[in-house]
Enzyme design. Structure first.
Site, PDB file in Angstrom:
ATOM      1  N   ARG A 168      35.383  37.605  45.875  1.00  0.00           N
ATOM      2  CA  ARG A 168      34.891  37.474  44.500  1.00  0.00           C
ATOM      3  C   ARG A 168      33.562  36.735  44.499  1.00  0.00           C
ATOM      4  NH1 ARG A 168      38.207  34.901  39.363  1.00  0.00           N
ATOM      5  NH2 ARG A 168      38.247  33.020  40.652  1.00  0.00           N
ATOM      6  N   ASP A 448      41.401  25.462  38.608  1.00  0.00           N
ATOM      7  CA  ASP A 448      40.023  25.842  38.872  1.00  0.00           C
ATOM      8  C   ASP A 448      39.233  25.678  37.577  1.00  0.00           C
ATOM      9  OD1 ASP A 448      40.518  28.076  37.281  1.00  0.00           O
ATOM     10  OD2 ASP A 448      40.331  29.530  38.918  1.00  0.00           O
TER      11      ASP A 448
END
Length: 532
Positions: A168, A448
Site C-alpha cells: 500500500r 494507526d
C-alpha cells in the site's frame, strides 16, 4: 527548438534532501529516473484531482449531500465484469497488515495469513529512513533474503510458504518533502509505488506474484483512472505486460462509496477487489459532514459496523463487487493479545469472532487482522462458513442501499469516558507518530492514523457544533477539552509509552487543530511538518 535538459538527462532537476549514502542501493540513478518520469507525466493531473476534492468539500460544506453520479449511470447499469483474478489471489480469507519494518515484514509473511499488506501509509510514520529502509526491506523479502536478528540474539527469517505480498503506497494527498523534481515536491504515492515497482516488479511477475497493490483514500473514478494510467506507464517502461499489476481499492471515503461501480470500471483490467476500510470511512463521514450539525456521530466506541450507515456501506460493497466479479474484503480486527488477563483476552477474542462471523455470513471474501495471534482466530471463522476459496457466487441481490441510508447519522451518546478516550488516543498516537512510529499499541488495540483522525474529528465537531452534551447532560466545552489534554499530556510525558518525549509537541498540534475554526482535512499533513 531546444530539447529540455530533463529529456536528455532524466536526473536533471532531481534533488534529494534526506541523504542518499545509506540508501545508495535503493536510490539508484535508474530508480530515481523512473520515479522522476512518473512525476513529470502524472503530477499535474494528481494536483488537479486534489483541487477537485477541495471544491467537492466546499459544496458539502454549503449543504450538499454525496450522491450517485448522474453522468455515469450507464456504467452502473452496464453488464460488464473485471478481468480474471490471478490464482495467487483467489483465496484471501485472512490478510494481515502492518508497517514496512523489517521484523514486522518477516513475522507477517510467516503468520499463516494468505496475504500480507505491507503499509507505507496509515501504519507508517513517513520519516525518510522509514520509507526508504522499508523499500530495502521489501526488496529483500521479494528476493527471499530478508532476515533480522534482535538485540537479544533471536533470529528471524522467511518460512518456506510466506503470505502473498501486497503493498500500500501513500494516498494521493501526501507529499514526500525529501524529494524535489524540477522544483516541485514529489508525491509520496509516486515514490512508494515507483521505487517498489522499479526494484521488484519483474521478479514478482516472473513468480506469478503481480506485483499487487492496495490503493488508499480514493474519492472518485478519476482518481482510480489516474492509478490505472500510472501502472500502465510503469508496465510499459519496465517491459512488463499490460495488466500484470493488480490492485485492490480501499473504499474508505464517503464520496467513493457512491462510485464503487465506476472505480471498478476505471480499473477493470487490473482491479481484483474492494476493501471496507471502515475506520477511515468513519473519519471520512465526519470530515465530509464537518459543517452539518445534524449529522454528528456518537462516541467512537458506539459506531460499530452494525449501525445503519455502515451496514449499508459494507453490504453495498459486497453486492457491487460480486456483480462485477471482484472480491469484497472485510475490515480490520485491531485487537492484540492481552497477556496476564485470561478473562479480558477471552472477551477480546470473542469480539473478533463475532465481527468475522458477521463479515463471512454477509458475503465477504476475506478479512483483515493487525496481529499474528488473530490469524488463526479469523481463519477458523472463515474456514467454517466459507468452504470455497471465496464467495463470488454470493450475489446479494437482496441489498438495496439508497443515498439516504448511506448518509444516515448513527444514534447514540457521548460519555465522559468516551470523550476522554478520544483525547488520550489522539494525543498518544500523534506523539508516537512524531517520534517515527505509525503502528501504536494503545489499550490492547493496534492503532494507526485512522483512529487518531476519528478521535480528533469527533472532538472538533462536538466542540464546534454545540451545545453537545454528555450522557449526563453536562455540556462539552473547550475548558473541559483543554483540561483533559493537559492531564493526558502530563501522564504521557512521565510514562514509558511510545512518543513520550514528543508529548508536548503533539499536544500543541492537537490543541491548535481542535480550536481552529475549520476542521483540517488530515492530521498527518500538519504533523508531517514536525516529523523528524
Amino acid at each position: 527548438m531546444a530539447v529540455p535538459k530533463s529529456e536528455i538527462d532524466p536526473l536533471a532537476g532531481v534533488r534529494l534532501y534526506g541523504g542518499t549514502d545509506a540508501f545508495a542501493d535503493v536510490l539508484t540513478p535508474a530508480a530515481l529516473a523512473f520515479v522522476a518520469g512518473l512525476h513529470r507525466r502524472f503530477d499535474a493531473r494528481r494536483l488537479a484531482l486534489l483541487a477537485e476534492r477541495t471544491a467537492r468539500q466546499l459544496r458539502y460544506d454549503a449543504g450538499d449531500l454525496p450522491d450517485f453520479r448522474t453522468d455515469t449511470a450507464a456504467v452502473r447499469e452496464g453488464n460488464w465484469t473485471v478481468a480474471p483474478i490471478p490464482a495467487a489471489l483467489q483465496d484471501r480469507r485472512v490478510e494481515i497488515t502492518g508497517p514496512v519494518e523489517r521484523k514486522m515484514i518477516i513475522n507477517a509473511l510467516n503468520s499463516g495469513a494468505k496475504v500480507f499488506m505491507a503499509d507505507f501509509e496509515d501504519s507508517s510514520a513517513p520519516t525518510w529512513a522509514n520509507q526508504v529502509q522499508g523499500q530495502r526491506n521489501l526488496r529483500d523479502a521479494v528476493d527471499g533474503t530478508i532476515d533480522f536478528t534482535s538485540p537479544e540474539g533471536k533470529h528471524y527469517a522467511l518460512s518456506d510458504s510466506p503470505a502473498v505480498l501486497v503493498v500500500r503506497p501513500r494516498g494521493w494527498h501526501l507529499p514526500e518533502r525529501h524529494v524535489e523534481i524540477d522544483g516541485d515536491v514529489l508525491a509520496g504515492a509516486l515514490l512508494d509505488f515507483g521505487l517498489f515497482a522499479f526494484h521488484n516488479a519483474k521478479a514478482l511477475h516472473g513468480n506469478d506474484r503481480g506485483p499487487y497493490f492496495y490503493l488508499p483514500k480514493l474519492q472518485s473514478m478519476e482518481e482510480a483512472a489516474l492509478w490505472d494510467d500510472v501502472m500502465a506507464h510503469a508496465e510499459d517502461t519496465l517491459g512488463l505486460p499490460r495488466g500484470c499489476m493488480k490492485a485492490t481499492v480501499l473504499i474508505e471515503t464517503l464520496p467513493a462509496v457512491f462510485q464503487m461501480d465506476e472505480i471498478l470500471h476505471a480499473l477493470r483490467t487490473r482491479v481484483v477487489g474492494l476493501n471496507c476500510g471502515r475506520w477511515d470511512y468513519i473519519f471520512s463521514y465526519l470530515k465530509t459532514f464537518r459543517a452539518h450539525a445534524d449529522r454528528l456521530l456518537p462516541e467512537r466506541g458506539q459506531v460499530a459496523m452494525t449501525v445503519p450507515f455502515l451496514k449499508a456501506y459494507s453490504e453495498l460493497l459486497i453486492k457491487t463487487c460480486h456483480r462485477r466479479g471482484a472480491f469484497a474484503m472485510g475490515g480490520m480486527a485491531a485487537q492484540i493479545p492481552i497477556k496476564g488477563d485470561d478473562e479480558a483476552n477471552h472477551a477480546a477474542l470473542a469480539k473478533v469472532r463475532a465481527d468475522k462471523l458477521r463479515e463471512v455470513t454477509a458475503g465477504h471474501d476475506g478479512t483483515w487482522v493487525a496481529h499474528p495471534a488473530l490469524v488463526p482466530v479469523a481463519q477458523a471463522v472463515f474456514d467454517e462458513h466459507m468452504p470455497t476459496p471465496n464467495q463470488l457466487h454470493v450475489m446479494r441481490d437482496d441489498i438495496v442501499a439508497s443515498r439516504d441510508a448511506l448518509v444516515a447519522p448513527a444514534i447514540g451518546t457521548v460519555t465522559r469516558a468516551g470523550f476522554d478516550n478520544n483525547v488520550e488516543v489522539c494525543l498518544r498516537y500523534t506523539a508516537a507518530w512524531l517520534d517515527g512510529q505509525g503502528c501504536v499499541p494503545i489499550h490492547q488495540l493496534m492503532e494507526d492514523a485512522a483512529t487518531a483522525e476519528i478521535a480528533r474529528a469527533q472532538l472538533w465537531q462536538w466542540l464546534h457544533h454545540g451545545p453537545v452534551e454528555f450522557s449526563d447532560h453536562a455540556p462539552i466545552t473547550f475548558p473541559l477539552f483543554d483540561h483533559a489534554l493537559a492531564s493526558h499530556t502530563h501522564r504521557l510525558r512521565e510514562s514509558s509509552h511510545p512518543g513520550a518525549k514528543r508529548a508536548d509537541e503533539a499536544a500543541a498540534l492537537i490543541s491548535a487543530l481542535t480550536h481552529a475554526s475549520e476542521l483540517r482535512d488530515f492530521l498527518t499533513l500538519p504533523a508531517y511538518e514536525q516529523l523528524a
